[in-house]
Motif scaffolding. Sequence first.
Motif, PDB file in Angstrom:
ATOM      1  N   TYR A 171      80.403  57.321  10.949  1.00 28.29           N
ATOM      2  CA  TYR A 171      80.357  58.708  10.490  1.00 28.29           C
ATOM      3  C   TYR A 171      81.040  59.637  11.494  1.00 28.29           C
ATOM      4  CZ  TYR A 171      78.779  63.384   9.701  1.00 28.29           C
ATOM      5  OH  TYR A 171      78.793  64.738   9.525  1.00 28.29           O
ATOM      6  N   TYR A 172      80.729  59.449  12.779  1.00 24.71           N
ATOM      7  CA  TYR A 172      81.276  60.313  13.824  1.00 24.71           C
ATOM      8  C   TYR A 172      82.807  60.246  13.826  1.00 24.71           C
ATOM      9  CZ  TYR A 172      82.200  62.141  18.502  1.00 24.71           C
ATOM     10  OH  TYR A 172      82.681  62.860  19.553  1.00 24.71           O
ATOM     11  N   SER A 174      84.619  59.525  11.296  1.00 25.19           N
ATOM     12  CA  SER A 174      85.135  60.117  10.053  1.00 25.19           C
ATOM     13  C   SER A 174      85.311  61.629  10.177  1.00 25.19           C
ATOM     14  CB  SER A 174      84.198  59.806   8.878  1.00 25.19           C
ATOM     15  OG  SER A 174      83.086  60.692   8.871  1.00 25.19           O
ATOM     16  N   GLN A 175      84.589  62.242  11.110  1.00 26.59           N
ATOM     17  CA  GLN A 175      84.659  63.700  11.269  1.00 26.59           C
ATOM     18  C   GLN A 175      85.747  64.126  12.239  1.00 26.59           C
ATOM     19  OE1 GLN A 175      82.586  66.090   9.586  1.00 26.59           O
ATOM     20  NE2 GLN A 175      82.403  64.212   8.409  1.00 26.59           N
ATOM     21  N   ASP A 176      86.327  63.162  12.934  1.00 26.76           N
ATOM     22  CA  ASP A 176      87.244  63.506  14.016  1.00 26.76           C
ATOM     23  C   ASP A 176      88.600  63.966  13.495  1.00 26.76           C
ATOM     24  OD1 ASP A 176      87.898  63.908  16.592  1.00 26.76           O
ATOM     25  OD2 ASP A 176      88.492  61.846  16.998  1.00 26.76           O
ATOM     26  N   GLN A 177      89.084  65.025  14.113  1.00 29.67           N
ATOM     27  CA  GLN A 177      90.467  65.434  13.888  1.00 29.67           C
ATOM     28  C   GLN A 177      91.127  65.258  15.249  1.00 29.67           C
ATOM     29  OE1 GLN A 177      90.779  69.335  12.152  1.00 29.67           O
ATOM     30  NE2 GLN A 177      88.906  69.052  11.027  1.00 29.67           N
ATOM     31  N   PRO A 178      92.010  64.295  15.391  1.00 33.32           N
ATOM     32  CA  PRO A 178      92.525  63.982  16.729  1.00 33.32           C
ATOM     33  C   PRO A 178      93.124  65.223  17.395  1.00 33.32           C
ATOM     34  CG  PRO A 178      93.318  62.420  15.113  1.00 33.32           C
ATOM     35  CD  PRO A 178      92.640  63.490  14.349  1.00 33.32           C
ATOM     36  N   PRO A 179      92.890  65.364  18.710  1.00 30.79           N
ATOM     37  CA  PRO A 179      93.461  66.512  19.407  1.00 30.79           C
ATOM     38  C   PRO A 179      94.983  66.413  19.409  1.00 30.79           C
ATOM     39  CG  PRO A 179      92.466  64.981  20.948  1.00 30.79           C
ATOM     40  CD  PRO A 179      92.146  64.477  19.593  1.00 30.79           C
ATOM     41  N   ARG A 180      95.627  67.526  19.148  1.00 33.02           N
ATOM     42  CA  ARG A 180      97.092  67.515  19.132  1.00 33.02           C
ATOM     43  C   ARG A 180      97.622  67.896  20.503  1.00 33.02           C
ATOM     44  NH1 ARG A 180      95.456  69.304  14.413  1.00 33.02           N
ATOM     45  NH2 ARG A 180      95.301  71.436  15.144  1.00 33.02           N
ATOM     46  N   ARG A 184      92.391  70.335  22.964  1.00 33.16           N
ATOM     47  CA  ARG A 184      91.325  70.492  21.980  1.00 33.16           C
ATOM     48  C   ARG A 184      91.568  71.788  21.232  1.00 33.16           C
ATOM     49  NH1 ARG A 184      86.872  67.395  22.973  1.00 33.16           N
ATOM     50  NH2 ARG A 184      87.178  66.054  24.753  1.00 33.16           N
ATOM     51  N   THR A 185      91.530  71.705  19.905  1.00 32.14           N
ATOM     52  CA  THR A 185      91.842  72.884  19.105  1.00 32.14           C
ATOM     53  C   THR A 185      90.669  73.843  19.030  1.00 32.14           C
ATOM     54  OG1 THR A 185      93.048  71.300  17.781  1.00 32.14           O
ATOM     55  CG2 THR A 185      92.931  73.529  16.928  1.00 32.14           C
ATOM     56  N   PHE A 186      89.461  73.308  18.981  1.00 31.38           N
ATOM     57  CA  PHE A 186      88.328  74.180  18.672  1.00 31.38           C
ATOM     58  C   PHE A 186      87.436  74.479  19.868  1.00 31.38           C
ATOM     59  CE2 PHE A 186      89.526  71.896  14.819  1.00 31.38           C
ATOM     60  CZ  PHE A 186      89.963  72.973  14.081  1.00 31.38           C
ATOM     61  N   GLY A 187      87.823  74.021  21.025  1.00 32.70           N
ATOM     62  CA  GLY A 187      87.177  74.504  22.257  1.00 32.70           C
ATOM     63  C   GLY A 187      85.918  73.794  22.705  1.00 32.70           C
ATOM     64  N   GLY A 188      85.165  73.184  21.795  1.00 33.07           N
ATOM     65  CA  GLY A 188      83.895  72.578  22.204  1.00 33.07           C
ATOM     66  C   GLY A 188      84.101  71.260  22.938  1.00 33.07           C
ATOM     67  N   ALA A 207      89.032  61.238  24.071  1.00 33.49           N
ATOM     68  CA  ALA A 207      89.282  62.246  25.099  1.00 33.49           C
ATOM     69  C   ALA A 207      88.369  62.083  26.304  1.00 33.49           C
ATOM     70  CB  ALA A 207      89.100  63.626  24.493  1.00 33.49           C
TER      71      ALA A 207
ATOM     72  N   PHE B  71      80.469  66.760  19.973  1.00 30.32           N
ATOM     73  CA  PHE B  71      81.729  67.394  19.591  1.00 30.32           C
ATOM     74  C   PHE B  71      82.730  66.298  19.271  1.00 30.32           C
ATOM     75  CE2 PHE B  71      79.620  70.499  22.232  1.00 30.32           C
ATOM     76  CZ  PHE B  71      79.809  71.678  21.524  1.00 30.32           C
ATOM     77  N   SER B  74      88.598  66.802  18.765  1.00 27.24           N
ATOM     78  CA  SER B  74      89.335  68.062  18.670  1.00 27.24           C
ATOM     79  C   SER B  74      88.475  69.250  19.079  1.00 27.24           C
ATOM     80  CB  SER B  74      89.833  68.265  17.239  1.00 27.24           C
ATOM     81  OG  SER B  74      88.752  68.175  16.343  1.00 27.24           O
ATOM     82  N   GLY B  75      87.234  68.993  19.458  1.00 24.48           N
ATOM     83  CA  GLY B  75      86.389  70.068  19.961  1.00 24.48           C
ATOM     84  C   GLY B  75      85.535  70.752  18.914  1.00 24.48           C
TER      85      GLY B  75
END
Lengths: 215, 405
Positions: A171-172, A174-180, A184-188, A207, B71, B74-75
Amino acid sequence: MRTPENFVELLARHKNSDRRLIEHAKRLTPLDIETSTDPKVVRLRRMIYAVQGEIQRMRGFVRLSPLGRGVLWGPMSPEHEIGFYVADFFARRFPGTMIVLGDERRSWASLLTGSGYLRSRGVGVSTALEELGRLTDAEAKEGGEEEEEDRAEAGAESEVEAGLAQLWEVYYQSQDQPPRDGRRTFGGRISRRSLKSAGMETERGRANRRLGDFI
Amino acid sequence: MTTLEKMARLAALSRFDSLGPFPGRKIDPAKVEVLGRGTKHDICSSTSAKRREEGIYRFGDVLRGGLCHSFTGSGRCVSLFKTLYTNACPHDCRYCVNAKSSGSSRTFSYSPEELARTTVALYRTNRIEGLFLSSGIGEGEEETMEEMIETVRLLRGSYGFGGYVHLKILPGSSRELVREAMELSDRVSVNLEAPSESRLSELCPSKDYQRDILARQRYVRDLSREVDLPAGQTTQMVVGAAGETDREIFDRLLFEYDVLELKRVYFSAFRPVAGTAFEGRDKEQSWREHRLYQVDWLRRVYRLEDEEITAAFDEDGFLQNGDPKVAIARELFDSPIDPNSASFGELIRVPGIGPRSARRIALLRKKRRIERMRDLAALGVATRRAGPFLKVGGKCATTLDRWMG
């Protein structure tokens, strides 16, 4: 305002706290802490926020596992003395279930009953779990068929646990959007310190991996 | 302090079941992956629910400020178990991997019991804060919505789950089902996807903007006068897939907050997905999503007037990749302001000063004057950003404009 009424108590939990700082803090109000520009008070404020921050992170990052009937335990090695704050939080979420958190040196157990919290401090989570295991075995010897059923249930539980860990990993991912571009795009992010403190495994994603993980 | 023995004895009296998938019946990992991936672009959080009754403790509870449990690479915060109930869908949304023309070969579906048990197990191990349940239409809106509601009913009833639940209302669901969903959830949402009817027709020709989406949002608004919905109603828009401007999105946002009484509007920058009709389109820059959130924050939290926020948009109706608060402040302030005499409203409009630091400034100046920039830094002001707009101790920061003018 972010400074709570019990700020002296939180300050006392900070790893660098001492009697002099606490005495100084006792003369202040939450409003003083919030609005002061005095470097000493600003330092106190940062210490209080650091303790609050770690409590919040551990509430989210610690993973719990069942240990037989009525016990949930999790690895936790916090920087500040916040063991019971986190254990009580889980005890509130799972009333009637004993929560045992800790590392190799310290452990904190908490149970919420109708009359309030019962707490126990120990010298390590493995020692606490061993003791609980012995108590459960002793109970099983005294008990009859019901305990037999419980043992069978515990076996099924461990099977479910293994399946659950795999399910979570799938599941984890499946939620990942690889960092480009390595950013990290969203900071967290989960700090290395938190990964270690909460003993997180699945979340040590690409990462967060180190060379040692592959050796 | 008490003994472990006493605690173990008392804990044993409480029946404990770790739940999870039925022993011996494993959940297909492909199903978890596909249905999880189906919600990857859905944005949600576990914040704002406030239904704790003091002194009453039950299995699971919610923190008003939310809680991140991990997280992604991608964060993005992982707080909830976000999943589709089924990925079967007769709609043909051109950006969606589950669209009927997308050629996705395998369809999966959970059963209510399976999903409820899995949610409880993940919650017990502290991996999640609750459930976010969305879905394709499956056999039909009513049937699928009923099964989704049954899942939450099992969670709340059979398992006594007091954690956070966010339920998607499927387009076309009946008013009665919307009511049931609201009675069981902390938050419900209907995805707008686009800021207007014409933009939606480009994204998803089979959906009716008025009937399928806005009418359901009105149901939720009207019903929330009778049904307690702790974390309110939210929605989400795809940004950059239909050529819409930021101004169009902002105008829709105002309507959603002011008329439909929504709690939050979320944005998701468009990413082309392989196998969909929009596969070949360019992805949207994620900064655009970020700037829209900043504008949303200025309206919702800082309570800036709509006309003031207009200054952040360019002539074509787009936001630039810079803090919109700086663009607004440049329009607003002719000269630097003195934090000792500025009103709370003025302070909050200065970049680098948020509601908390503005409150701290207001409290401090009751005791003494603020004469140094480092006093502001000690109060949490981002002085490098705030400097050009402030006059502290009779001094203003030198800016290129002032130097030239």
